[in-house]
Structure formats: C-alpha cells, structure tokens
Design a protein around this motif. Structure first.
Motif, mmCIF file in Angstrom:
data_model
loop_
_atom_site.group_PDB
_atom_site.id
_atom_site.type_symbol
_atom_site.label_atom_id
_atom_site.label_comp_id
_atom_site.label_asym_id
_atom_site.label_seq_id
_atom_site.Cartn_x
_atom_site.Cartn_y
_atom_site.Cartn_z
ATOM 1 N N SER A 190 0.878 -1.691 0.044
ATOM 2 C CA SER A 190 -0.193 -0.433 0.092
ATOM 3 C C SER A 190 1.106 1.276 -0.002
ATOM 4 C CB SER A 190 -0.738 0.269 1.132
ATOM 5 O OG SER A 190 -0.252 -0.108 2.793
ATOM 6 N N LEU A 191 1.892 1.240 0.855
ATOM 7 C CA LEU A 191 2.560 2.498 0.674
ATOM 8 C C LEU A 191 3.184 2.742 -0.900
ATOM 9 C CD1 LEU A 191 5.548 1.859 3.910
ATOM 10 C CD2 LEU A 191 2.509 2.750 3.617
ATOM 11 N N GLY A 192 3.359 1.594 -1.714
ATOM 12 C CA GLY A 192 3.821 2.131 -3.396
ATOM 13 C C GLY A 192 2.655 3.373 -4.415
ATOM 14 N N TYR A 193 1.550 2.777 -3.458
ATOM 15 C CA TYR A 193 0.684 2.940 -4.495
ATOM 16 C C TYR A 193 -0.336 4.370 -3.618
ATOM 17 C CZ TYR A 193 -0.473 -2.128 -4.087
ATOM 18 O OH TYR A 193 -0.422 -3.469 -4.657
ATOM 19 N N TYR A 194 0.141 4.648 -2.332
ATOM 20 C CA TYR A 194 -0.310 5.967 -1.513
ATOM 21 C C TYR A 194 0.745 7.017 -2.650
ATOM 22 C CZ TYR A 194 -2.646 3.946 1.968
ATOM 23 O OH TYR A 194 -3.407 2.430 2.623
ATOM 24 N N LEU A 195 2.067 6.250 -2.474
ATOM 25 C CA LEU A 195 3.194 7.232 -3.032
ATOM 26 C C LEU A 195 2.399 7.716 -3.945
ATOM 27 C CD1 LEU A 195 6.660 8.996 -3.365
ATOM 28 C CD2 LEU A 195 6.287 6.078 -3.642
ATOM 29 N N SER A 196 2.364 6.818 -5.201
ATOM 30 C CA SER A 196 1.659 6.809 -6.269
ATOM 31 C C SER A 196 0.842 7.874 -6.497
ATOM 32 C CB SER A 196 1.163 5.927 -7.081
ATOM 33 O OG SER A 196 0.326 5.755 -8.554
ATOM 34 N N ALA A 197 -0.423 8.310 -5.041
ATOM 35 C CA ALA A 197 -1.056 9.421 -5.472
ATOM 36 C C ALA A 197 -0.464 10.240 -4.475
ATOM 37 C CB ALA A 197 -2.576 8.945 -3.625
ATOM 38 N N TRP A 198 0.090 10.764 -4.039
ATOM 39 C CA TRP A 198 0.553 11.203 -3.573
ATOM 40 C C TRP A 198 1.677 12.376 -4.962
ATOM 41 C CZ3 TRP A 198 6.383 13.412 -3.889
ATOM 42 C CH2 TRP A 198 6.280 14.847 -2.969
ATOM 43 N N VAL A 199 1.931 11.815 -5.884
ATOM 44 C CA VAL A 199 2.969 12.065 -6.816
ATOM 45 C C VAL A 199 2.183 12.824 -7.925
ATOM 46 C CG1 VAL A 199 4.282 11.194 -8.725
ATOM 47 C CG2 VAL A 199 5.202 10.213 -6.742
ATOM 48 N N GLY A 200 1.002 11.678 -7.602
ATOM 49 C CA GLY A 200 -0.201 12.113 -8.858
ATOM 50 C C GLY A 200 -0.695 13.854 -8.426
ATOM 51 N N CYS A 325 2.958 1.963 -17.492
ATOM 52 C CA CYS A 325 3.982 2.489 -16.837
ATOM 53 C C CYS A 325 4.992 1.933 -15.623
ATOM 54 C CB CYS A 325 3.725 3.843 -16.657
ATOM 55 S SG CYS A 325 2.835 4.616 -17.927
ATOM 56 N N SER A 326 4.214 1.241 -15.129
ATOM 57 C CA SER A 326 5.468 0.594 -13.811
ATOM 58 C C SER A 326 5.611 0.082 -14.322
ATOM 59 C CB SER A 326 4.432 -0.404 -13.279
ATOM 60 O OG SER A 326 5.082 -0.657 -11.614
ATOM 61 N N PHE A 327 5.575 -0.845 -15.740
ATOM 62 C CA PHE A 327 6.510 -2.305 -16.108
ATOM 63 C C PHE A 327 8.283 -1.507 -16.893
ATOM 64 C CE2 PHE A 327 8.304 -5.241 -19.649
ATOM 65 C CZ PHE A 327 8.444 -6.060 -19.618
ATOM 66 N N GLY A 356 1.279 -2.369 -10.400
ATOM 67 C CA GLY A 356 1.443 -1.246 -10.716
ATOM 68 C C GLY A 356 0.152 -0.924 -11.011
ATOM 69 N N ALA A 357 -0.829 -1.743 -11.812
ATOM 70 C CA ALA A 357 -1.827 -1.448 -11.503
ATOM 71 C C ALA A 357 -3.015 -0.332 -10.570
ATOM 72 C CB ALA A 357 -2.950 -2.524 -12.787
ATOM 73 N N THR A 358 -2.356 -0.970 -9.501
ATOM 74 C CA THR A 358 -3.093 -0.261 -8.469
ATOM 75 C C THR A 358 -2.373 1.036 -8.134
ATOM 76 O OG1 THR A 358 -3.447 -2.367 -7.056
ATOM 77 C CG2 THR A 358 -3.813 -0.674 -5.918
ATOM 78 N N ALA A 359 -1.312 0.965 -8.078
ATOM 79 C CA ALA A 359 -0.882 3.026 -8.644
ATOM 80 C C ALA A 359 -0.876 3.450 -9.322
ATOM 81 C CB ALA A 359 0.905 2.350 -8.503
ATOM 82 N N ASN A 379 6.695 3.546 -9.073
ATOM 83 C CA ASN A 379 5.825 2.441 -8.210
ATOM 84 C C ASN A 379 6.920 1.338 -9.114
ATOM 85 O OD1 ASN A 379 3.941 0.883 -6.418
ATOM 86 N ND2 ASN A 379 4.025 0.028 -9.110
ATOM 87 N N GLY A 380 7.316 1.807 -10.545
ATOM 88 C CA GLY A 380 7.523 0.629 -10.949
ATOM 89 C C GLY A 380 9.205 1.207 -10.617
ATOM 90 N N LEU A 381 10.334 1.644 -10.518
ATOM 91 C CA LEU A 381 11.660 2.093 -10.195
ATOM 92 C C LEU A 381 11.789 1.431 -8.773
ATOM 93 C CD1 LEU A 381 11.654 6.270 -11.233
ATOM 94 C CD2 LEU A 381 12.303 3.694 -12.257
ATOM 95 N N ALA A 382 10.613 1.792 -7.527
ATOM 96 C CA ALA A 382 10.547 1.496 -6.284
ATOM 97 C C ALA A 382 10.597 -0.284 -6.210
ATOM 98 C CB ALA A 382 9.492 2.059 -5.577
ATOM 99 N N LEU A 383 9.913 -0.636 -7.271
ATOM 100 C CA LEU A 383 9.870 -2.447 -7.096
ATOM 101 C C LEU A 383 11.403 -2.740 -7.482
ATOM 102 C CD1 LEU A 383 6.075 -2.895 -8.821
ATOM 103 C CD2 LEU A 383 7.210 -3.364 -6.119
ATOM 104 N N ALA A 384 12.173 -2.150 -8.283
ATOM 105 C CA ALA A 384 13.086 -1.813 -9.022
ATOM 106 C C ALA A 384 14.382 -1.934 -7.359
ATOM 107 C CB ALA A 384 13.595 -1.789 -9.801
#
Length: 409
Positions: A190-200, A325-327, A356-359, A379-384
C-alpha cells in the motif's frame, strides 16, 4: 503432529484464505444486523464466491504472464534476480513453521483488538497477505536471533498493528479512488500506492481522469475494457515472441504456432482481467452492506480492508496504463542498477501488473492521466530499487561476486 500443532495448522489454512475471511466477516455482520436466514446464507456465500472468482481470474493472469516473462528474458537477454514472495514463504515454513502459524493467528486477533480499542478501525481481510507477512516476520526476527514465544509475540504485535495502521495511512486517497465507498486498502504494497497518489496530486488534476479520455467514434470499441486489454496485451506478447524467436517460443507453446500462441496469450490475459472484475462486483455487492453490522454492533465504525484487485473496477483504463508504466519503470530501474553495479532486479510481471495497476488507479484519483502515468512509473522504480537495497543490506553485493554478476549468475 501433536494436537496444538494440528489446531494451528487448521487455523492457518482457514485464516490464510481471504475468501473464508470475507465470508466469516459477512456472516458476523449479517447476524449482528439480525438479517433473516436466507439473507445470511446468500450474503455469506456472495463474498466467498466472489473472491474465489477473483482468485481464479488472478491465477489465470499469473499463468499467462509466466511465458511472457520467459520470452522477455530470452528475447532481451536479461539475467538477474526476480523478487518472489513464495521463496520467503517456503523458507519460513520449512524452518519456522509453528512460529509462522502462531504469528499469523496472533496478528489477526490483535488486528481486531486494535480495531476495537484504538482509532485505527480497519479489519484486514486479505488473508494470504497476512500469511506472507507472518512468514517474512518469522524469517527476519529469526535471523536476529529471536526464538520461541518472544519471536511470536513481537511478530504477532507487528502484524496486528500494521494490519490496522497501514490502511489508515492512505485512506484519504482510497476514498478518492472509491468515490466515498467505505472500503480500505488491505495490501502490504500500500505504501507504493499512496506514494503514487501523492505524486499524482503534484503533477496532474483528478478531473483529467483516464476514464474520461476522449476516444474518436471509429475507436469507440476501445471503451470496452476487455477488448482494449486484449489488444494491448497481444502487442506485448507478439513483441516478446518476435524478440525471443520462434524456436524458443515453440518450447513454451506445446506445439502451437509461436505467434498464434502469443496472440492467444494476450487474449487469455484479458479474459483473466474480466473474471477479476466480475468477482470484485460480487464481493462488494454483499460485503459492504454486511459489514455495516460489524461497524454498528461489534467494532464501531469498522472498515473492511480488502485486496488491491478489488479496486480495479473503479478505474479500468488506469489499470492498463499503470501496468505498462510500472513495467517501464522497472525496466529503467534495472538498467540503472546495471550501470551502477547493483544486483539486477528483473521486473516481475505479476507484481508490476497487480501493484502497478493499483498505483495507476491511485495516481489517477489524485492527478488524472498524468498522475496515473507518473505515479505508476515511480512505483515501478521502487519495485526495482527497494529489493536491490535489501539484497545489498543483507547480502552485501547481492550475495554474488562481481565476476558472477558479469556472468549473470
């Protein structure tokens, strides 16, 4: 196997099944509301069947992503590490089986206690994620030298507390995603999704939603999410098949023409997504009304925290944008790691699809199209980078010599 271990094993089997957890919670809520027997029956079975359908769709997606991942690795000569939940699960179960099961049971009990007696009113219903986290906690705490009841108590406390707190951290974003529906994110990514929302929220406007993209009449068929997903994934599969070569693809296709195999893979992927959507609708139709019984009678203001795939129908175009985009972010992250001499983290298609879809959905909720694109890319960068940092922290140079890394070992 003694009686205590047998009971723990049974509880682990029940509590690690999200379908049964959803059904149990719906049953409790309906009974608390004093619903008639037939409504209790249908309201309990609805979420169970819905989650089984969601799981069937997810399994179908995972099965069809496996050959795509192999074609990408072969076609583009990628070698490295693929982060995998199952590796930790298998190790923890083999070495610390009783401790892991005890952490799971204690964590789920403490989650309910926290929801009842603190301001964090979230009941975590994604049982398989609780099980993954219990395995991780037992492995990490065991590696520090803890054992026995101390390991179980500390692990169970962390699991229970984080199960209640993590949905609360980004609930303001989740409510934007659901347009006010009282569900929360019950997923440990979930932290990745919240990060994505903040960036958005920093790069775009929510009114420019991916779901409002103006499509010309001749392309109006793309408004059908299943068709749009099928076309997108056929392109991915065909590019990967061409890069891998027909000889290699033939080893995966079971005798089918390599390029027909790629086309069918993309279409089957789309069907898997459609099954997930159908399952989600069944879950929400019965779970949200039933949960009102728990919120009114047992845990005041309780909110169900559910799996990330439950949020897919809220922004179906953002699902595909987020995945792609995450990929891409994962691939770029892998290239950067290669340049700086880090361990290569191969973008796993399963986490990049679901996470990635959820982000993308969360980024879209706060920043529209730009938010979905940039948020899921981050989010994709974070997963790497995050798995690479953990590997370096625990194993130095990724557990391999420089020469091994050059050889792709």
């Amino acid at each position: 196997m003694d009686f205590f271990t047998g009971v723990l094993e049974f509880l682990k089997d029940v509590l690690s099944q999200p379908a049964l957890l959803l059904g149990i919670m719906a049953f409790i809520g309906l009974v608390a509301l004093r619903s008639p027997g037939h409504k209790v029956l249908t309201g309990t079975l609805g979420p169970i069947l819905g989650y089984i359908m969601l799981g069937a769709g997810a399994d179908f997606i995972v099965t069809n992503l496996d050959p795509l991942g192999k074609m990408i690795e072969k076609g583009f000569n990628i070698q490295g590490v693929v982060p995998n939940n199952e590796a930790v699960v298998a190790t923890a179960q083999q070495i610390l089986g009783v401790e892991t099961m005890s952490i799971l049971v204690l964590g789920l009990v403490l989650n309910v206690v926290f929801a009842r007696f603190t301001k964090y009113k979230y009941v975590f219903l994604t049982g398989h994620h609780s099980f993954f986290m219990a395995c991780l906690l037992s492995a990490v705490l065991g590696a520090t030298g803890m054992s026995g009841w101390l390991l179980v108590v500390i692990g169970g406390f962390f699991l229970g507390a984080w199960s209640a707190i993590s949905p609360a951290i980004g609930q303001r974003y989740t409510l934007k995603v659901t347009d006010g529906d009282e569900v929360a994110m019950g997923h440990f990514g979930s932290l990745g999704y919240y990060l994505s929302a903040w960036v958005g929220s920093k790069v775009g406007k929510p009114e420019d939603s991916t779901e409002n993209i103006n499509i010309p009449e001749k392309w109006s068929f793309l408004r059908n999410t299943t068709i749009a997903t099928g076309i997108t994934m056929m392109f991915f599969y065909l590019v990967a098949a061409i890069a891998a070569g027909s000889e290699f693809v033939s080893t995966l296709s079971g005798g089918m023409s390599p390029y027909l195999f790629a086309i069918m893979g993309g279409l089957k992927f789309a069907i898997g997504v459609a099954i997930v959507y159908s399952g989600v609708r069944m879950i929400l139709a019965d779970l949200i009304p039933a949960f009102q019984g728990i919120a009114q009678k047992i845990i005041p203001n309780a909110v169900p925290a559910v799996d990330c795939a439950v949020f897919f129908p809220y922004a179906q175009t953002a699902v595909i944008i987020g995945f792609v985009c995450s990929f891409i972010g994962g691939v770029i992250g892998m290239v950067i790691l290669g340049f700086i001499g880090g361990v290569l983290i191969i973008p796993g298609l399963v986490p990049h699809f679901f996470c990635g879809a959820t982000a993308g959905i969360y980024g879209n909720a706060t920043g529209g199209r730009k938010g979905a694109i940039i948020g899921s890319f981050v989010n994709g960068l974070a997963l790497a980078f995050l798995p690479a940092l953990l590997l370096r922290r625990f194993y130095g140079n990724g557990g391999r010599s420089q020469e091994d890394r050059k050889l792709g070992k």
